[in-house]
Each structure stands twice: as C-alpha cells, then as structure tokens.
Design a protein around this motif. Structure first.
Motif, PDB file in Angstrom:
ATOM      1  N   PHE A 216       0.858  -1.185   0.000  1.00 39.19           N
ATOM      2  CA  PHE A 216       0.000   0.000   0.000  1.00 39.19           C
ATOM      3  C   PHE A 216       0.893   1.233   0.000  1.00 39.19           C
ATOM      4  O   PHE A 216       1.719   1.397   0.879  1.00 39.19           O
ATOM      5  CB  PHE A 216      -0.889   0.022   1.259  1.00 39.19           C
ATOM      6  CG  PHE A 216      -2.240  -0.607   1.054  1.00 39.19           C
ATOM      7  CD1 PHE A 216      -2.348  -1.934   0.663  1.00 39.19           C
ATOM      8  CD2 PHE A 216      -3.407   0.124   1.247  1.00 39.19           C
ATOM      9  CE1 PHE A 216      -3.590  -2.522   0.471  1.00 39.19           C
ATOM     10  CE2 PHE A 216      -4.655  -0.450   1.060  1.00 39.19           C
ATOM     11  CZ  PHE A 216      -4.750  -1.777   0.668  1.00 39.19           C
ATOM     12  N   ASN A 217       0.714   2.094  -1.014  1.00 40.45           N
ATOM     13  CA  ASN A 217       1.377   3.397  -0.951  1.00 40.45           C
ATOM     14  C   ASN A 217       0.308   4.465  -0.707  1.00 40.45           C
ATOM     15  O   ASN A 217      -0.872   4.157  -0.497  1.00 40.45           O
ATOM     16  CB  ASN A 217       2.202   3.659  -2.226  1.00 40.45           C
ATOM     17  CG  ASN A 217       1.331   3.677  -3.482  1.00 40.45           C
ATOM     18  OD1 ASN A 217       0.108   3.799  -3.383  1.00 40.45           O
ATOM     19  ND2 ASN A 217       1.954   3.550  -4.631  1.00 40.45           N
ATOM     20  N   THR A 218       0.728   5.711  -0.742  1.00 44.15           N
ATOM     21  CA  THR A 218      -0.192   6.807  -0.426  1.00 44.15           C
ATOM     22  C   THR A 218      -1.427   6.783  -1.336  1.00 44.15           C
ATOM     23  O   THR A 218      -2.561   6.916  -0.856  1.00 44.15           O
ATOM     24  CB  THR A 218       0.536   8.157  -0.592  1.00 44.15           C
ATOM     25  OG1 THR A 218       1.833   8.031  -0.014  1.00 44.15           O
ATOM     26  CG2 THR A 218      -0.202   9.269   0.091  1.00 44.15           C
ATOM     27  N   THR A 219      -1.183   6.611  -2.629  1.00 40.58           N
ATOM     28  CA  THR A 219      -2.292   6.612  -3.591  1.00 40.58           C
ATOM     29  C   THR A 219      -3.268   5.477  -3.316  1.00 40.58           C
ATOM     30  O   THR A 219      -4.490   5.688  -3.303  1.00 40.58           O
ATOM     31  CB  THR A 219      -1.758   6.462  -5.036  1.00 40.58           C
ATOM     32  OG1 THR A 219      -0.551   7.202  -5.171  1.00 40.58           O
ATOM     33  CG2 THR A 219      -2.771   6.910  -6.051  1.00 40.58           C
ATOM     34  N   VAL A 220      -2.716   4.293  -3.102  1.00 38.80           N
ATOM     35  CA  VAL A 220      -3.579   3.121  -2.893  1.00 38.80           C
ATOM     36  C   VAL A 220      -4.413   3.286  -1.616  1.00 38.80           C
ATOM     37  O   VAL A 220      -5.618   3.020  -1.608  1.00 38.80           O
ATOM     38  CB  VAL A 220      -2.741   1.815  -2.854  1.00 38.80           C
ATOM     39  CG1 VAL A 220      -3.635   0.620  -2.534  1.00 38.80           C
ATOM     40  CG2 VAL A 220      -2.009   1.606  -4.169  1.00 38.80           C
ATOM     41  N   LEU A 221      -3.750   3.753  -0.553  1.00 37.05           N
ATOM     42  CA  LEU A 221      -4.482   3.956   0.705  1.00 37.05           C
ATOM     43  C   LEU A 221      -5.603   4.987   0.522  1.00 37.05           C
ATOM     44  O   LEU A 221      -6.750   4.766   0.932  1.00 37.05           O
ATOM     45  CB  LEU A 221      -3.525   4.414   1.812  1.00 37.05           C
ATOM     46  CG  LEU A 221      -4.189   4.763   3.147  1.00 37.05           C
ATOM     47  CD1 LEU A 221      -4.914   3.546   3.737  1.00 37.05           C
ATOM     48  CD2 LEU A 221      -3.189   5.310   4.154  1.00 37.05           C
ATOM     49  N   LEU A 315       5.359   5.077   3.714  1.00 34.60           N
ATOM     50  CA  LEU A 315       4.100   4.809   3.017  1.00 34.60           C
ATOM     51  C   LEU A 315       4.192   5.205   1.543  1.00 34.60           C
ATOM     52  O   LEU A 315       3.667   4.502   0.675  1.00 34.60           O
ATOM     53  CB  LEU A 315       2.934   5.552   3.684  1.00 34.60           C
ATOM     54  CG  LEU A 315       1.558   5.332   3.051  1.00 34.60           C
ATOM     55  CD1 LEU A 315       1.124   3.871   3.159  1.00 34.60           C
ATOM     56  CD2 LEU A 315       0.507   6.225   3.676  1.00 34.60           C
ATOM     57  N   SER A 316       4.885   6.298   1.254  1.00 35.29           N
ATOM     58  CA  SER A 316       4.947   6.749  -0.140  1.00 35.29           C
ATOM     59  C   SER A 316       5.685   5.750  -1.029  1.00 35.29           C
ATOM     60  O   SER A 316       5.375   5.622  -2.215  1.00 35.29           O
ATOM     61  CB  SER A 316       5.558   8.145  -0.253  1.00 35.29           C
ATOM     62  OG  SER A 316       6.587   8.322   0.675  1.00 35.29           O
ATOM     63  N   SER A 317       6.649   5.026  -0.428  1.00 30.56           N
ATOM     64  CA  SER A 317       7.355   4.034  -1.253  1.00 30.56           C
ATOM     65  C   SER A 317       6.634   2.676  -1.227  1.00 30.56           C
ATOM     66  O   SER A 317       7.010   1.764  -1.961  1.00 30.56           O
ATOM     67  CB  SER A 317       8.800   3.892  -0.774  1.00 30.56           C
ATOM     68  OG  SER A 317       8.822   3.658   0.608  1.00 30.56           O
TER      69      SER A 317
END
Ligand SMILES: *[C@@H]1O[C@H](CO)[C@@H](O)[C@H](O)[C@H]1NC(C)=O
Length: 368
Positions: A216-221, A315-317
């Motif tokens: 999970f990255n920022t976009t997915v979350l 989280l971003s990576s």
C-alpha cells in the motif's frame, strides 16, 4: 368710559380678536410641538426597543452557537467515540494475534489468517466510520445552529419575544430548541449499529481482494478509503445515511411531503417538528450532498497525509498492508478526539465552500 368704548370698540374687538386668535395659534402650536416631541420620544423609544431586540436576538443566537460549540458537539463526539471504541474493538483482535505470534501451535494457520482478515476489515471500518461520523456530526450540528438562528430572527421580526404575553410561548420554544439540539445524540444512540454494519459491508467489499503482503502506498491507501466511503454512501436509497443522523419521524415526513403546497396545515406542528423537518430537507438537498462529498474528500486527504508523515515516508514508497493496519488502528481515535483538540474538525471549519453554504443557509437563500 362709554365714550371711550364707543370710539374704540372696533379696535378693542380687533385687538381682542387678534390676541384671542394669537392665543389659539399658540395653543395649537404648543399642542403640535408636544405631539412632535411625543412622537420623537415614541420613535426614540421604539428605536431603543429595536436595538434591545436586536441585542437580545444576537445574544440568543450566540448562546445557541455557544451551546453547540461547548456542549452539543463535544458531548455528541464523546459518546460517539466511546460507542465506536466499544463496538469496533480492534485491540482485542490484535492481542489474540500477538499471543499466537511465534507460537505456531496456539493458533491454526487458517485461524490466524481469518483473524488477520477480520483485523483488516475492522481497522478500515473503524477508520472510515470515524471519519464519516465526525464529518457528518460537525456538519449536522452546524445545520441545526443556522436553522435555529434563522428561526430566531424570523420570530423576533414577527414580534415574538418582545411581548410579555408571549413569554410563555417563548419558554416552550426554548424547550423545543433544546430538544432539537439534543437530536445530535441520535447518531451515537440509535444510528450507530446500522451505520456500523453498512460501513463494515462496504469495507469488506472493497478490501476482499487485498492480501496482507500487498503493498500500500499513499495513492492506494487514499483510493481505498475513498472507495469504502463511496460504496457506503451509494448503498440503498439515495439518502439512506440521513437516517443514521436523525430520527425517521412519520410526522416530520408528512410535513416535508406537504410543504410547498398552500394547503399545508402546520398549526399542529410543534416548533421541534418544524425544525426537524427543515433539517431533513436541508440534509436531503443536492447542495448539502456536494458539501458532504467535498468535506469527506478534504478530510481523507488530511488523514492520508498524517499517516504518511507518521510513517516517515515509508508509506509513499509502499508498505505491506499488514504493517499499515496498526497505523490505521491508531488513527481512528484521533478522528473522534474532542472538538477543541480535533485537527480534522478545525479543517472542516476552514473549508470556504462549507462556510459559504452555512452563510446562505442562515440567510435562507434558496439552497434546494
Ligand atoms: C502506488 O502504487 C500504484 C500501483 O500499486 C501506482 O500505480 C502508483 O503510481 C503508486 N503511487 C505512488 C505515489 O507511488
């Protein structure tokens, strides 16, 4: 003497006449002057009482605003947060999983997997529900305050409150206002169980394909939370969610159904009924729907940003879902913090479109 009289009677008559009419003019003038000053005094008095009414109205409105800021919202948030903590207990599940960790025999792997799956759904449900409930509660209470404020304005303009005879009626109205404001507790008292099961259904649907190892990255979350909220909002009939916020009163429904037609007989409706009917009409309007969408998205953005900051960039990576779950569980209570310390409530208060919506609502500009 008579001689004098005969010679001057004409003059005397004229003089007396002049004096007399002078006196009359003076009397008239005096009366007129008195009337003028009476009128001026009366006008001044009326102006004073206008100012008084205005000041009373302002004080009453500020009072309502204060009650809602200091009491209604904090109280509703407190009971909501304790109800949510009780009904959606993440800790219990997490502890059972921790106990089984490193001791493979304590939990069968299928059992472990099932517990993880429940933890996944529960964590997201609690977060999405806390976000939704906090947002809606703060908007709901602002709808109430602005509707009450406007009613107060109209009542005052009609003269209620300025007459002593109507003091009793005023007292009843204040009871109705209190009752109206306390309807903010409906969500945590009555609406919550249906809200939980529907939010849980939405979260299960959205997350069913996600495994614990998924990154999970920022976009997915962000997209996952938005998807859960969208799924929840589009369940059942278009305004099903209004029923979690306020009672579904048949009497109130009837009032809404008949409002707009001239034959509407509102004489049997209490002030409370009217206020509730108006609130429901506002909540069901397309404009309020837009405000809700916008506010929810703003809060989701802020929330994901917070989680990203707390994860110190990991989280971003991208991080495995299993590692993300404890962070999500941690965030949920912050969403239901008391208003004075709740960052998200402050964010909602600062959204310009929300501000404008409530200004128009108070002014009773057409919003629906
Ligand atoms: C997050 O991951 C998805 C694929 O899983 C990718 O499409 C997206 O660009 C990523 N976002 C960021 C900000 O790295």
């Amino acid at each position: 003497m008579w001689e004098f009289w005969r010679r001057h009677k004409r003059k005397v008559y004229v003089t007396l006449g002049v004096l007399g009419s002078g006196y009359l003019v003076y009397k008239l003038y005096d009366a007129h002057r008195r009337r003028l000053s009476d009128l001026e005094r009366e006008l001044a008095g009326r102006h004073e009482s206008d100012e008084l009414i205005k000041a009373q109205m302002q004080a009453h409105f500020e009072n309502i605003q204060r009650i809602s800021d200091m009491t209604t919202l904090p109280h509703a948030m407190l009971s909501l947060s304790s109800q949510v903590a009780e009904e959606l207990d993440v800790m219990n599940l997490a502890e059972r999983l921790m106990k089984g960790k490193g001791r493979p025999n304590t939990l069968a792997s299928s059992e472990r997997l099932e517990l993880w799956d429940r933890l996944k759904i529960l964590s997201f449900t609690r977060m999405a529900l806390s976000l939704w409930a906090m947002t809606m509660l703060s908007l709901y209470i602002r709808v109430q305050v602005n509707i009450l404020g406007r009613h107060l304005y109209i009542d005052t303009a009609r003269g209620i409150g300025s007459s002593q005879l109507l003091e009793e009626a005023d007292l009843i109205e204040r009871n109705d206002e209190q009752q109206f404001l306390s309807s903010a507790d409906f969500l945590s008292n009555d609406g919550l169980s249906t809200l939980i099961s529907n939010m849980q259904a939405a979260a299960s649907g959205v997350l069913k394909g996600n495994h614990l190892k998924d990154l999970f990255n920022t976009t997915v979350l962000h997209d996952t939370i938005v998807q859960i909220l969208d799924t929840f909002m589009s369940m059942g009939n278009p305004h099903h969610w209004v029923d979690y916020l306020m009672p579904q009163d048949a009497r109130v429904q009837d009032l809404i159904a008949s409002s707009g037609s001239d034959s509407t007989d509102l004489s049997h409706a209490t002030k409370f009924d009217l206020l509730m009917a108006e609130t429901r009409a506002v909540l069901s309007s397309a404009e309020f729907g837009n405000i809700v969408d916008m506010t929810l998205k703003t809060v989701v953005d802020a929330l994901v940003e917070d989680i990203e900051v707390q994860s110190e960039g990991s989280l971003s990576s991208g991080m495995p879902l299993a590692k993300l779950l404890p962070r999500i569980a941690q965030m949920a209570p912050l969403l239901l913090e008391e208003p004075s310390r709740n960052r998200f409530i402050q964010i909602i208060r600062n959204i310009q479109e929300v501000e404008l919506f409530f200004t128009l609502l108070y002014a009773n500009a057409p919003i629906g």
